[in-house]
Every structure is written in structure tokens, then in C-alpha cells.
Scaffold this active site. Structure first.
Site, PDB file in Angstrom:
ATOM      1  CG  ASP A 248      -2.001  -0.968   1.213  1.00  0.00           C
ATOM      2  OD1 ASP A 248      -1.998  -1.819   0.307  1.00  0.00           O
ATOM      3  OD2 ASP A 248      -2.867  -0.915   2.098  1.00  0.00           O
ATOM      4  CG  HIS A 298      -4.319   2.778  -0.754  1.00  0.00           C
ATOM      5  ND1 HIS A 298      -5.238   2.156   0.061  1.00  0.00           N
ATOM      6  CD2 HIS A 298      -3.349   3.255   0.081  1.00  0.00           C
ATOM      7  CE1 HIS A 298      -4.833   2.260   1.326  1.00  0.00           C
ATOM      8  NE2 HIS A 298      -3.703   2.929   1.362  1.00  0.00           N
ATOM      9  CG  HIS A 389       2.508   0.042   4.240  1.00  0.00           C
ATOM     10  ND1 HIS A 389       2.314  -0.860   5.259  1.00  0.00           N
ATOM     11  CD2 HIS A 389       1.336   0.688   4.064  1.00  0.00           C
ATOM     12  CE1 HIS A 389       1.071  -0.747   5.688  1.00  0.00           C
ATOM     13  NE2 HIS A 389       0.448   0.185   4.990  1.00  0.00           N
TER      14      HIS A 389
END
Ligand code: ZN
Length: 434
Positions: A248, A298, A389
Site C-alpha cells: 500500500d 488506494h 507498504h
């Protein structure tokens, strides 16, 4: 038993651009934090020009520290306080850069969100910040002032405080908030400068053709070449275990390294990216698609989505879908909500698959690579989705340990869409066997 399935044989057309690579760095720093009382989503550019980067970084640090000081221990029963920082990063040509930083703070402490922006226009050759007077010929300045005033009155009549505006916008005013490109100068005003505090930041475009500039502007054209890219045939055995690695908040300067590593290991992941970083990392994304990774949505700038009204929420999604499509000709099918936070407003209004995770590595919190590796691999089972991430170097280091461990355990690495297809296939087989 059933045979191996072959998924995807896709020929895609991608736009490959050959841009002039100057001395400029083109990176976006991302800081996402979540705590008991606060949510923080910050994105800002790193240009490679030290003086400018220090200036921007200092300003952002100050905003971040002030926010934490004011809200970290402010416990509202209803909702968390939010800090969001978004940006514009526009390289006009090899001599000039615009950076804007947009700050949004919302809290039940405030009667309405506090929104404001700051602009930095940099002359690379002269190595200094530019003022509007470095841009526009003095003789044309009165004309410029009157054009700005007219535009404001025409477009923002419902929000401006006319007396305030007339006092401020005169030929002695320096217009501290501005940017420019080869077509226009854009002037900004923060709420309370000339509008009521609940208004958004005002922005006014004035075509450059209407006045004389002090500088010369030549357009750096991008050479755009259409190239056919063939994504190789992929074989997945549905009898064997599968896992989906997901990343992400990227892309970032680490994303390409992660993608190269995964490719070398014959693995793929799904990257839930932010719309506001797509253009800067265009080449990374093209490579990622070529390597068979999946891109997911996102949001545009990592706002706390459950707090937005439906229109604002859809704007976050649609703006991201279109910038991804316009930049790399790719249409994401999957979406992951920011802060993993969902409500019915989101569920009922989105036409992408909402994807959460089973395993949270907490790589944003834990600095130890081994801790991240252990969280990713310890309790893993067939079909799991791992959350990471791609904005941290430690995550890149961790992935180089996670992949061999999971391979050793017999896992195949699949994207989210591949995972969905396998789940469906397995379900169909179950029904057939019954
Ligand atoms: Zn996120």
C-alpha cells in the site's frame, strides 16, 4: 486431479515515454501514521534540489509536529483527528519547478476543517525561489492584477469577502501563492485571506498570452511512443498453496527495487497505489505491469475516506482510476480503503472489489526487518493476503527474506485477481465433486 490452469495471456498497449532525464530527482515521500486519536497521511515531493527540499521538508515537519502536539492526546469520543498533506509537483522545464503543498486538518475540536496551501516556485539556474515579480514584466503588472480580481469576482462570488479582497489585491501586492507553466499563471488564496474560513483554497488561472513575461519559456516536449507489450503466459497450479503479497501507499523509490526482486524470483504482488503519485512513477508502474503485477486503487491522496461525503469519495476513486488509465493504460479492478477503514457509504458506492488482508506485517510501525519477516510468515495459510507498504526500505529488505521462506513452504505468489480466480475455480470443483 485437475490440471494446472493457465491464467492470462494478455497483449497490452502501453505508452512508453522517453523523457529527458535531468539532474532532478523525482520522488515522493510518504508518511502514513495511525494512532489512538490521530490519522496522518502525508505525501510530498523530493526534487533533488537541496535548498528547495530542505525548505519543503522543514515546513512539513513543522505542520506535522504542531498537529501532533495539538491532537495526539485529544481524545474525541466521536472521531479521530486527521492531518492530510497533498501536493502538486510540476516540472515546467529544465529551469523551473512548481511545488504546492496542500494541508487539510479536521478534528471535532474545529468548527470546520482547516485547509490551506503553500507554493514554492523555483528557478533552478538561479538557484532561488521565485516571486511573481520575477515572472511578470512590471509594465504589465497592473493589467495582471485587474485580470486576477475580475476572475475571482466572476468565479467565487459566493465565498469572497469583497472589502478584504479590494484591500489586498492591489498593484503593491506580491501574490505569494502562485505557480506557472507554459500556458498560464495560477494564483491562490487561502481561506480567510479573501474568503470566509469555510471556503476551499481559491485558485485562478490567467493565460500567459495576456501579458509579457520576464523569462523565456520553451516547452520540453515528451516523446511518446506506442509500444506493444506482451505479458508472458503464467501458470498457476490450483492444487498448490497460494499467497498474495500486497503493498500500500506507493509507488515510492523502493517500489521498482521490490518489483525487480519479485520478477527475479518469478513472484508478483498487488500494489495499491495513490493517484497523486502515478505520474511521477510512471516508468516504475509500466515495469510493474510488464512483470505481471496488479495495480489497485488506494484513493488519490490517502484521505480518511469514511469521513468524506459520497461525491468527495467518488472523486478520490475516479480521479485515481483515470490518472492510472491516462498514464499507463491500465484499469484497476481492486480497491483497498485507506487506514483499512470501511463503512456502507463506501461499500454501496464503489464498483471495484474491496480488498482487505489476513496478515498485517505492521511494517509501518516495526523497524526490525526480522520482526516484519516473522509477522509475514509465522501464521500464514493457503489463500492469505499479506499487507505491506512499499514506502519503506525495511519492507524491501524484508521481502527478500519473506519470498524464499514462503517458496520453501510451497507457496505460489499470485495477484489479488489471480487469487480470486483460483478461489472461484476451487469452489466450482467442490460443487462438481459434491
Ligand atoms: Zn494506506
Amino acid at each position: 486431479m485437475y490440471k494446472k490452469i493457465v491464467l492470462f495471456f494478455i497483449t497490452m498497449f502501453l505508452i512508453i515515454s522517453c523523457t529527458k532525464e535531468g539532474k532532478l530527482d523525482k520522488n515522493i515521500n510518504t508518511l502514513i501514521e495511525e494512532d489512538k486519536n490521530i490519522l496522518i497521511g502525508i505525501n510530498y515531493p523530493v526534487t533533488g534540489i537541496n535548498a528547495l527540499d530542505n525548505l519543503i521538508q522543514n515546513d512539513i515537519e513543522k505542520i506535522y509536529n504542531d498537529f501532533k502536539e495539538q491532537y495526539e492526546s485529544f481524545n474525541s469520543l466521536t472521531e479521530k483527528s486527521e492531518l492530510n498533506i497533498d501536493y502538486i509537483y510540476d516540472i515546467v522545464n529544465e529551469n523551473y519547478i512548481n511545488v504546492c503543498v496542500y494541508v487539510f486538518i479536521d478534528s471535532s475540536k474545529l468548527s470546520h476543517p482547516n485547509q490551506y496551501m503553500k507554493s514554492y516556485v523555483y528557478d533552478i539556474r538561479e538557484n532561488k525561489l521565485m516571486s511573481i515579480k520575477d515572472l511578470i514584466q512590471e509594465i504589465d503588472f497592473p493589467k495582471f492584477v485587474s485580470l486576477v480580481s475580475t476572475e475571482i469576482v466572476q468565479n467565487y462570488s459566493n465565498c469572497i469577502l469583497l472589502d478584504k479582497m479590494k484591500n489586498i489585491i492591489t498593484i503593491t501586492y506580491n501574490f505569494p501563492l502562485f505557480t506557472f507553466d507554459t500556458d498560464k499563471v495560477t494564483i491562490y488564496f487561502n481561506p480567510t485571506e479573501i474568503t470566509a474560513s469555510y471556503c476551499d483554497v481559491i485558485s485562478i488561472d490567467i493565460p500567459i498570452s495576456k501579458f509579457e513575461l520576464k523569462i523565456e519559456l520553451n516547452d520540453d516536449e515528451e516523446d511518446i511512443v506506442l509500444k506493444e507489450i506482451q505479458i508472458p503466459t503464467k501458470v498457476i497450479d490450483p492444487n498448490q498453496k497460494v499467497v498474495a503479497l500486497t503493498f500500500d501507499d506507493g509507488p515510492s523509490k523502493y517500489t521498482e527495487k521490490i518489483m525487480e526482486y519479485l520478477h527475479k524470483e518469478n513472484a508478483v504482488g498487488t500494489f495499491f497505489i495513490l493517484g497523486n503519485k502515478v505520474e511521477i512513477y510512471k516508468n516504475t508502474l509500466i515495469k510493474g505491469i510488464q512483470y505481471g503485477n496488479e495495480l489497485g486503487n488506494h484513493s488519490y491522496n490517502h484521505k480518511w475516506l469514511t469521513k468524506l461525503d459520497v461525491d468527495e469519495f467518488l472523486m478520490q476513486i475516479d480521479k485515481t482510476q483515470s490518472i492510472i488509465y491516462e498514464t499507463v493504460q491500465y484499469k484497476p479492478k481492486v480497491f483497498r480503503p485507506t487506514y483499512g477503514s470501511l463503512n456502507n457509504k463506501i461499500r454501496n458506492n464503489i464498483n471495484l472489489d474491496i480488498i482487505l488482508w489476513n496478515i498485517d506485517t505492521m511494517d509501518w510501525k516495526y523497524k526490525s526487518v526480522d520482526k516484519i519477516v516473522s509477522r509475514a510468515t509465522k501464521n500464514i495459510k493457503d489463500g492469505d493476503i499479506i499487507l505491506m507498504h512499499d514506502t519503506y526500505e525495511r519492507t524491501y529488505k524484508a521481502i527478500m527474506k519473506i519470498v524464499p521462506i514462503l517458496k520453501e513452504q510451497g507457496y505460489q505468489f499470485v495477484t489479488i485477481s489471480e487469487l480470486k480466480q483460483i478461489e472461484l475455480l476451487r469452489k466450482q470443483r467442490e460443487i462438481e465433486i459434491d
